[in-house]
Design an enzyme around this catalytic site. Structure first.
Site, PDB file in Angstrom:
ATOM      1  N   ASP A 197       0.904  -1.063  -0.238  1.00  0.00           N
ATOM      2  CA  ASP A 197      -0.117   0.137  -0.211  1.00  0.00           C
ATOM      3  C   ASP A 197       0.959   1.236  -0.093  1.00  0.00           C
ATOM      4  O   ASP A 197       1.948   1.354  -0.773  1.00  0.00           O
ATOM      5  CB  ASP A 197      -1.127  -0.079   1.365  1.00  0.00           C
ATOM      6  CG  ASP A 197      -2.055   1.029   1.119  1.00  0.00           C
ATOM      7  OD1 ASP A 197      -3.042   0.812   0.456  1.00  0.00           O
ATOM      8  OD2 ASP A 197      -1.909   2.149   1.914  1.00  0.00           O
ATOM      9  N   TYR A 318      -1.731  11.474   3.578  1.00  0.00           N
ATOM     10  CA  TYR A 318      -0.885  11.614   2.561  1.00  0.00           C
ATOM     11  C   TYR A 318      -1.526  11.639   1.142  1.00  0.00           C
ATOM     12  O   TYR A 318      -0.897  12.433   0.269  1.00  0.00           O
ATOM     13  CB  TYR A 318       0.147  10.758   2.417  1.00  0.00           C
ATOM     14  CG  TYR A 318       1.090  10.561   3.516  1.00  0.00           C
ATOM     15  CD1 TYR A 318       2.219   9.686   3.454  1.00  0.00           C
ATOM     16  CD2 TYR A 318       0.927  10.968   4.666  1.00  0.00           C
ATOM     17  CE1 TYR A 318       2.820   9.284   4.403  1.00  0.00           C
ATOM     18  CE2 TYR A 318       1.737  10.827   5.829  1.00  0.00           C
ATOM     19  CZ  TYR A 318       2.676   9.973   5.802  1.00  0.00           C
ATOM     20  OH  TYR A 318       3.531   9.725   6.737  1.00  0.00           O
ATOM     21  N   HIS A 375      -5.096  -7.474   0.508  1.00  0.00           N
ATOM     22  CA  HIS A 375      -4.347  -6.257   0.549  1.00  0.00           C
ATOM     23  C   HIS A 375      -3.275  -6.360   1.849  1.00  0.00           C
ATOM     24  O   HIS A 375      -2.231  -5.484   1.604  1.00  0.00           O
ATOM     25  CB  HIS A 375      -5.273  -5.055   0.771  1.00  0.00           C
ATOM     26  CG  HIS A 375      -4.608  -4.014   0.304  1.00  0.00           C
ATOM     27  ND1 HIS A 375      -3.884  -3.365  -0.641  1.00  0.00           N
ATOM     28  CD2 HIS A 375      -4.493  -2.706   1.327  1.00  0.00           C
ATOM     29  CE1 HIS A 375      -3.676  -2.051  -0.547  1.00  0.00           C
ATOM     30  NE2 HIS A 375      -3.792  -1.570   0.595  1.00  0.00           N
TER      31      HIS A 375
END
Length: 400
Positions: A197, A318, A375
């Site tokens: 990620d 971010y 993930h």
């Protein structure tokens, strides 16, 4: 009791402060009361469909709230985190100033131990790597551990602080700070960066911008914006995975554009209530995993609790930088010289098929396609994840 893995190498000159997580009882009571008073919205057509394209269902949120209130034990998870050596260190960055960085570690007593830094993403934390660390403690002693394992909280995440100057955190800045962390820990002669990620983006930037990063491994690799897919033929399985990924991107990227275009609003709104945070983060922890083996609700609640108690959510967005770059067709560079390892877990949000990865990255020295996992690979499949890391480290050991 202190851990035998808590002794840093003698060459470390930086000042390390041992750290132990302890959420005050008053904070626990306040969180429980806020959760109890938080109302769940009325039934709508969308929230009664149990369809992930619409997000979490009302039924799931009701159950999760009740479990969080009456059956969840934060102290149990807190004690687990404290079983591992945790430290704080002040890292100096030329733009962000003095950054208070937290990391968990397993230090080796071996002279030739290879440093590896593991970089988490959103909406995860350093907790994502605890199952892997448990396996390492089971498999090795400090005298036999072939690696120094460094697992930081990224800047502005979890137990780490952010900029002491009025500057926006970015993945480039985070990469610079993580590199400086490894240098300050005495690993300036070389280390390996690993990430998934957001962590995969930071690892790839470290591979380009910092000579100390000798090799990097990721469990998320995709085509860059504007990059033409190679002509290599795909297997039926790879084609199916790509189709699923493309379908997800049509309905699942909304959160990123909200984070990226309105970070102030969403950060303030979601931070008002533990229930709001549970719905927002719980959606990802439910949907982004391999549905054949979903995360236990207790694990989801622990990860959300960590975000709540550390006030992470409004600090960690971010995505403003990433979304702006995506809209402009820009991407962060990736080294095509330093050795790259890639672990493909089939239920991840996006993948790069082996044939494409081999054509695009001549420096690909390790590739492994798994049959299961999503993930959060290190959390979902820690055994397979660790095996990949160890295989990759062996393949690049000659660099150290």
């Amino acid at each position: 009791m202190s851990s035998p893995f808590g002794n840093p190498p003698n060459k470390i000159s930086a000042k390390l402060e041992p750290y132990r997580l302890s959420v005050p009882e008053e904070e626990l009571r306040r969180s429980t009361e806020l959760l109890r008073l938080s109302e769940i919205g009325p039934e709508t057509w969308w929230n009664t469909q149990n369809d992930p394209q619409f997000g979490v269902s009302r039924e799931w949120l009701i159950k999760a709230k009740e479990t969080w209130l009456h059956h969840f034990d934060w102290r149990e998870h807190e004690n687990l985190l404290n079983e591992f050596p945790n430290f704080k260190i002040i890292v100096e960055d030329p733009e962000a100033g003095l950054i208070d960085i937290h990391f968990a570690a397993l230090f080796s007593a071996k002279e030739d131990a290879i440093p590896v830094v593991f970089l988490h993403g959103f909406p995860a934390s350093f907790m994502e790597f605890i199952p892997m660390m448990q396996l390492l403690v089971k498999n090795y002693s400090p005298e036999t551990l072939p690696y120094h394992i460094i697992v930081p909280s990224l800047p502005d995440y979890g137990l780490s602080g952010g900029s002491t100057r009025n500057t926006e955190m970015s993945v480039v800045a985070a990469a610079r700070i993580m590199n400086q962390l490894m240098v300050d820990l005495g690993f300036g002669k070389g280390y390996i960066a690993q990430g998934g990620d957001l962590g995969s983006m930071i690892a790839r930037i470290m591979s380009v911008n910092h000579a100390e990063c000798k090799a990097f491994h990721v469990n998320l690799l995709v085509l860059n914006p504007g990059e033409t897919p190679p002509s290599a033929q795909l297997s039926p399985e790879e084609s199916s995975i790509l189709q699923r990924s493309e379908a997800w991107q049509k309905t699942g990227l909304g959160y990123a554009f909200v984070h990226g275009t309105r970070p102030s609003t969403v950060g303030l709104a979601i931070s008002t209530s533990p229930l709001a945070l549970l719905a927002w983060i719980g959606e990802k922890l439910l949907e982004w995993v391999d549905q054949q083996k979903p995360l236990p609700l207790d694990t989801i609640l622990a990860m959300v609790s960590f975000y709540w108690f550390t006030h992470t959510f409004s600090r960690c967005l971010y995505h403003a930088e990433l979304v702006k770059n995506r809209l402009q067709g820009l991407t962060h560079p990736i080294s095509r010289k330093k050795p790259l390892g890639y672990s493909l877990f089939p239920q991840d949000l996006a993948i790069l098929p082996k044939a494409w990865a081999e054509e695009l990255y001549p420096n690909l020295v390790f590739f492994k396609a798994h049959q299961a996992g999503g993930h959060f690979a290190s959390l979902e499949r820690p055994k397979e994840f660790l095996e990949d890391i160890e295989d990759f480290v062996r393949s690049v050991r000659g660099l150290f």
